[in-house]
Design a protein around this motif. Structure first.
Motif, PDB file in Angstrom:
ATOM      1  N   ALA A 138       0.762  -1.143  -0.129  1.00 43.52           N
ATOM      2  CA  ALA A 138      -0.128  -0.010   0.010  1.00 43.52           C
ATOM      3  C   ALA A 138       0.694   1.444  -0.021  1.00 43.52           C
ATOM      4  CB  ALA A 138      -0.941   0.047   1.264  1.00 43.52           C
ATOM      5  N   TYR A 139       1.973   1.294   0.735  1.00 41.09           N
ATOM      6  CA  TYR A 139       2.998   2.268   0.859  1.00 41.09           C
ATOM      7  C   TYR A 139       3.569   2.357  -0.677  1.00 41.09           C
ATOM      8  CZ  TYR A 139       7.695   4.489   1.351  1.00 41.09           C
ATOM      9  OH  TYR A 139       8.419   5.434   1.306  1.00 41.09           O
ATOM     10  N   LEU A 140       4.039   1.366  -1.131  1.00 37.97           N
ATOM     11  CA  LEU A 140       4.746   1.537  -2.485  1.00 37.97           C
ATOM     12  C   LEU A 140       3.501   2.192  -3.710  1.00 37.97           C
ATOM     13  CD1 LEU A 140       6.792  -1.710  -2.836  1.00 37.97           C
ATOM     14  CD2 LEU A 140       7.674   0.736  -2.213  1.00 37.97           C
ATOM     15  N   THR A 141       2.418   1.723  -3.433  1.00 41.80           N
ATOM     16  CA  THR A 141       1.484   2.012  -4.409  1.00 41.80           C
ATOM     17  C   THR A 141       1.136   3.454  -4.357  1.00 41.80           C
ATOM     18  OG1 THR A 141       0.327  -0.132  -4.320  1.00 41.80           O
ATOM     19  CG2 THR A 141      -1.203   1.513  -5.279  1.00 41.80           C
ATOM     20  N   GLN A 142       1.101   3.908  -2.930  1.00 38.25           N
ATOM     21  CA  GLN A 142       0.735   5.520  -2.986  1.00 38.25           C
ATOM     22  C   GLN A 142       1.890   6.327  -3.466  1.00 38.25           C
ATOM     23  OE1 GLN A 142       1.181   6.814   1.051  1.00 38.25           O
ATOM     24  NE2 GLN A 142      -0.595   8.084   1.001  1.00 38.25           N
ATOM     25  N   LYS A 143       3.230   5.743  -3.128  1.00 36.67           N
ATOM     26  CA  LYS A 143       4.231   6.454  -3.888  1.00 36.67           C
ATOM     27  C   LYS A 143       4.239   6.607  -5.366  1.00 36.67           C
ATOM     28  CE  LYS A 143       7.029   7.880  -0.402  1.00 36.67           C
ATOM     29  NZ  LYS A 143       7.482   9.243   0.016  1.00 36.67           N
ATOM     30  N   LEU A 144       3.994   5.350  -5.852  1.00 37.31           N
ATOM     31  CA  LEU A 144       3.980   5.335  -7.432  1.00 37.31           C
ATOM     32  C   LEU A 144       2.980   6.073  -7.974  1.00 37.31           C
ATOM     33  CD1 LEU A 144       5.057   1.725  -7.824  1.00 37.31           C
ATOM     34  CD2 LEU A 144       6.533   3.535  -8.018  1.00 37.31           C
ATOM     35  N   THR A 145       1.799   6.016  -7.469  1.00 38.31           N
ATOM     36  CA  THR A 145       0.504   6.667  -7.983  1.00 38.31           C
ATOM     37  C   THR A 145       0.775   8.200  -7.952  1.00 38.31           C
ATOM     38  OG1 THR A 145      -0.879   5.295  -7.044  1.00 38.31           O
ATOM     39  CG2 THR A 145      -1.838   7.284  -7.601  1.00 38.31           C
ATOM     40  N   ARG A 146       1.547   8.863  -6.755  1.00 33.55           N
ATOM     41  CA  ARG A 146       1.964  10.232  -6.896  1.00 33.55           C
ATOM     42  C   ARG A 146       3.132  10.579  -7.453  1.00 33.55           C
ATOM     43  NH1 ARG A 146       1.088  11.316  -0.387  1.00 33.55           N
ATOM     44  NH2 ARG A 146      -1.187  11.137  -0.215  1.00 33.55           N
ATOM     45  N   GLU A 147       3.765   9.539  -8.134  1.00 36.44           N
ATOM     46  CA  GLU A 147       4.963   9.553  -8.937  1.00 36.44           C
ATOM     47  C   GLU A 147       6.209  10.194  -8.184  1.00 36.44           C
ATOM     48  OE1 GLU A 147       4.294  11.673 -12.289  1.00 36.44           O
ATOM     49  OE2 GLU A 147       3.047  10.149 -13.358  1.00 36.44           O
ATOM     50  N   GLU A 148       6.207   9.804  -6.678  1.00 38.93           N
ATOM     51  CA  GLU A 148       7.282  10.474  -5.876  1.00 38.93           C
ATOM     52  C   GLU A 148       8.540   9.096  -5.785  1.00 38.93           C
ATOM     53  OE1 GLU A 148       5.530  10.689  -2.012  1.00 38.93           O
ATOM     54  OE2 GLU A 148       4.080  12.122  -2.487  1.00 38.93           O
ATOM     55  N   ALA A 149       9.720   9.907  -5.798  1.00 38.52           N
ATOM     56  CA  ALA A 149      10.679   9.002  -5.900  1.00 38.52           C
ATOM     57  C   ALA A 149      10.896   7.964  -4.428  1.00 38.52           C
ATOM     58  CB  ALA A 149      12.076   9.827  -5.828  1.00 38.52           C
ATOM     59  N   LEU A 150      11.360   6.593  -4.667  1.00 38.94           N
ATOM     60  CA  LEU A 150      11.416   5.790  -3.601  1.00 38.94           C
ATOM     61  C   LEU A 150      12.776   5.990  -3.057  1.00 38.94           C
ATOM     62  CD1 LEU A 150       9.932   2.696  -5.243  1.00 38.94           C
ATOM     63  CD2 LEU A 150       8.884   4.406  -3.608  1.00 38.94           C
ATOM     64  N   VAL A 151      12.967   6.652  -1.857  1.00 41.24           N
ATOM     65  CA  VAL A 151      14.215   6.704  -1.138  1.00 41.24           C
ATOM     66  C   VAL A 151      14.597   5.485  -0.328  1.00 41.24           C
ATOM     67  CG1 VAL A 151      15.375   8.022   0.588  1.00 41.24           C
ATOM     68  CG2 VAL A 151      13.491   9.160  -1.133  1.00 41.24           C
ATOM     69  N   PRO A 152      15.568   4.985  -0.370  1.00 39.59           N
ATOM     70  CA  PRO A 152      15.707   3.710   0.027  1.00 39.59           C
ATOM     71  C   PRO A 152      15.632   3.768   1.840  1.00 39.59           C
ATOM     72  CG  PRO A 152      17.497   3.948  -1.404  1.00 39.59           C
ATOM     73  CD  PRO A 152      16.697   5.231  -1.602  1.00 39.59           C
ATOM     74  N   ILE A 153      16.292   4.664   2.360  1.00 37.72           N
ATOM     75  CA  ILE A 153      16.192   4.933   3.812  1.00 37.72           C
ATOM     76  C   ILE A 153      14.522   4.945   4.283  1.00 37.72           C
ATOM     77  CG2 ILE A 153      16.258   7.424   4.105  1.00 37.72           C
ATOM     78  CD1 ILE A 153      17.886   6.902   6.489  1.00 37.72           C
ATOM     79  N   ASP A 154      13.636   5.730   3.390  1.00 33.50           N
ATOM     80  CA  ASP A 154      12.318   5.748   3.755  1.00 33.50           C
ATOM     81  C   ASP A 154      11.434   4.354   3.820  1.00 33.50           C
ATOM     82  OD1 ASP A 154      12.569   8.454   4.499  1.00 33.50           O
ATOM     83  OD2 ASP A 154      11.786   9.151   2.624  1.00 33.50           O
ATOM     84  N   CYS A 155      12.034   3.916   2.461  1.00 33.18           N
ATOM     85  CA  CYS A 155      11.423   2.458   2.094  1.00 33.18           C
ATOM     86  C   CYS A 155      11.750   1.293   3.212  1.00 33.18           C
ATOM     87  CB  CYS A 155      11.869   1.864   0.892  1.00 33.18           C
ATOM     88  SG  CYS A 155      11.125   2.747  -0.829  1.00 33.18           S
ATOM     89  N   VAL A 156      12.956   1.341   3.769  1.00 26.67           N
ATOM     90  CA  VAL A 156      13.429   0.476   4.859  1.00 26.67           C
ATOM     91  C   VAL A 156      12.843   0.786   6.216  1.00 26.67           C
ATOM     92  CG1 VAL A 156      15.286  -0.388   6.118  1.00 26.67           C
ATOM     93  CG2 VAL A 156      15.540  -0.101   3.867  1.00 26.67           C
ATOM     94  N   LYS A 157      12.629   2.035   6.456  1.00 26.39           N
ATOM     95  CA  LYS A 157      11.879   2.341   7.828  1.00 26.39           C
ATOM     96  C   LYS A 157      10.417   1.980   7.779  1.00 26.39           C
ATOM     97  CE  LYS A 157      12.894   6.664   9.368  1.00 26.39           C
ATOM     98  NZ  LYS A 157      13.443   8.098   9.101  1.00 26.39           N
ATOM     99  N   THR A 158      10.043   2.058   6.457  1.00 29.91           N
ATOM    100  CA  THR A 158       8.388   1.789   6.250  1.00 29.91           C
ATOM    101  C   THR A 158       8.352   0.422   6.434  1.00 29.91           C
ATOM    102  OG1 THR A 158       8.048   3.985   4.899  1.00 29.91           O
ATOM    103  CG2 THR A 158       6.341   2.125   4.834  1.00 29.91           C
ATOM    104  N   LEU A 159       9.125  -0.279   5.865  1.00 30.64           N
ATOM    105  CA  LEU A 159       9.177  -1.783   5.774  1.00 30.64           C
ATOM    106  C   LEU A 159       8.939  -2.253   7.400  1.00 30.64           C
ATOM    107  CD1 LEU A 159       9.266  -4.572   4.650  1.00 30.64           C
ATOM    108  CD2 LEU A 159      11.849  -4.346   4.588  1.00 30.64           C
TER     109      LEU A 159
END
Length: 323
Positions: free
Chosen positions: A135-156
């Motif tokens: 759901a987090y990844l979908t939200q980021k991709l829908t808004r065309e936002e860049a996937l920052v590694p540190i944010d992805c890991v913290k969200t995971l």
């Protein structure tokens, strides 16, 4: 913890921690310094402002604790279990023998279902974590936002926290329900409450005298019931710790009934049926039985009724009730 799937889960969680330390380890190591210079209340307030940040830190701490516990349990191996017979110290010799035999019977069933329940718990917890992260990844991709590694890991790890909490809750619940010593204590308490003192020894003696041909086993995917039809008494065990004991010499009539319930919705909806044998004595009120035996399979109920008829020394009417 030495099962292959348990070792695999430990490896996956350890790898996830390694990734977190590699990507966001510096931020994590700054927290002790911030506590020393700014104080614990300020740091807690800072992280408390962000649900994601707080969940991420808690996820790391919980995962670290789980990995440490899993490694310890894997190295140590299974601890010796308390014997169910310890719960029967207050019982007489014959009753203790009867219940010990039934505990051995129950132990085989619990051993067979434990792995299945654990795997289901792990699946549900893992699925919840994955769904939150998707759901987090979908939200980021829908808004065309860049996937920052540190944010992805913290969200995971924030997502992992809630999956682990669900798994722990289910594990604690199943551990409580599948505690054989606790179940054994329930059997002893119910038996002695129904037939205190020497009466329990007489009932146990009657049931011990019955051979294998007078026993039955009623099992489906989630429950186990079993029992013995003695010459005077019939006993019905349920895997969660309840016992029903019928005095066949006092039965004036018997009735059968069926109830149904459903689980799930839509295409996952499943209908389950419960089959009952109800016992009435002369003192029973018209619509209230003295006790009832619950079955999950109609064939086993029919088998039980056949054995019951063989044991009864007189004609006892058997009627069919509505649900």
């Amino acid at each position: 913890m030495r099962k292959s799937y348990n070792i695999l889960i430990t490896i996956v969680l350890t790898a996830a921690l390694a990734v977190y330390l590699a990507v966001a380890g510096q931020e994590l190591l700054r927290i002790p310094g911030a506590v020393g210079s700014l104080g614990l209340p300020f740091v807690l307030q800072f992280y408390g402002r962000s649900f994601l940040a707080a969940s991420s830190i808690l996820g790391v701490l919980l995962t670290t604790g789980i990995v440490a516990a899993r490694i310890f349990l894997t190295v140590r191996g299974d601890a010796p279990q308390k014997q169910a017979a310890d719960a029967y110290a207050s019982c007489g010799e014959k009753l203790r023998l009867l219940l010990t035999r039934q505990s051995a019977f129950l132990s085989d069933y619990m051993r067979g279902t434990k792995d299945k329940e654990l795997k289901n718990n792990y699946f549900l917890g893992g699925a919840l974590s994955v769904l939150f992260f998707l759901a987090y990844l979908t939200q980021k991709l829908t808004r065309e936002e860049a996937l920052v590694p540190i944010d992805c890991v913290k969200t995971l790890f924030a997502c992992l926290l809630w999956g682990e909490l669900l798994t722990l809750a289910l594990w604690l619940l199943s551990r409580r329900n599948r505690n054989q010593l606790r179940t054994a204590k329930k059997y002893a308490a119910k038996f002695l409450k129904t037939y205190p003192g020497d009466a329990s020894e007489a009932v146990a003696e009657d049931l011990l005298a019955a051979g294998e041909e007078w026993t039955y086993r009623d099992e489906n995917e989630d429950r186990l019931h079993w029992g013995i039809v003695g010459s005077r008494y019939a006993v019905h065990f349920e895997d969660w710790g309840d016992i029903q004991i019928a005095d066949l010499s006092k039965i004036s009539r018997i009735s059968t009934a069926q109830q149904s319930y459903s689980t799930g919705k839509g295409w996952t909806r499943t209908v389950h049926s419960l089959y009952y044998v109800k016992f009435y004595s002369e003192s029973s009120r018209k619509k209230h039985c003295d006790l009832s035996f619950e079955f999950r399979q109609s064939e086993i109920r029919a088998y039980f009724l056949g054995k019951l008829k063989e044991r009864l020394d007189r004609e006892v009417p058997i009627t069919q009730e509505n649900a």
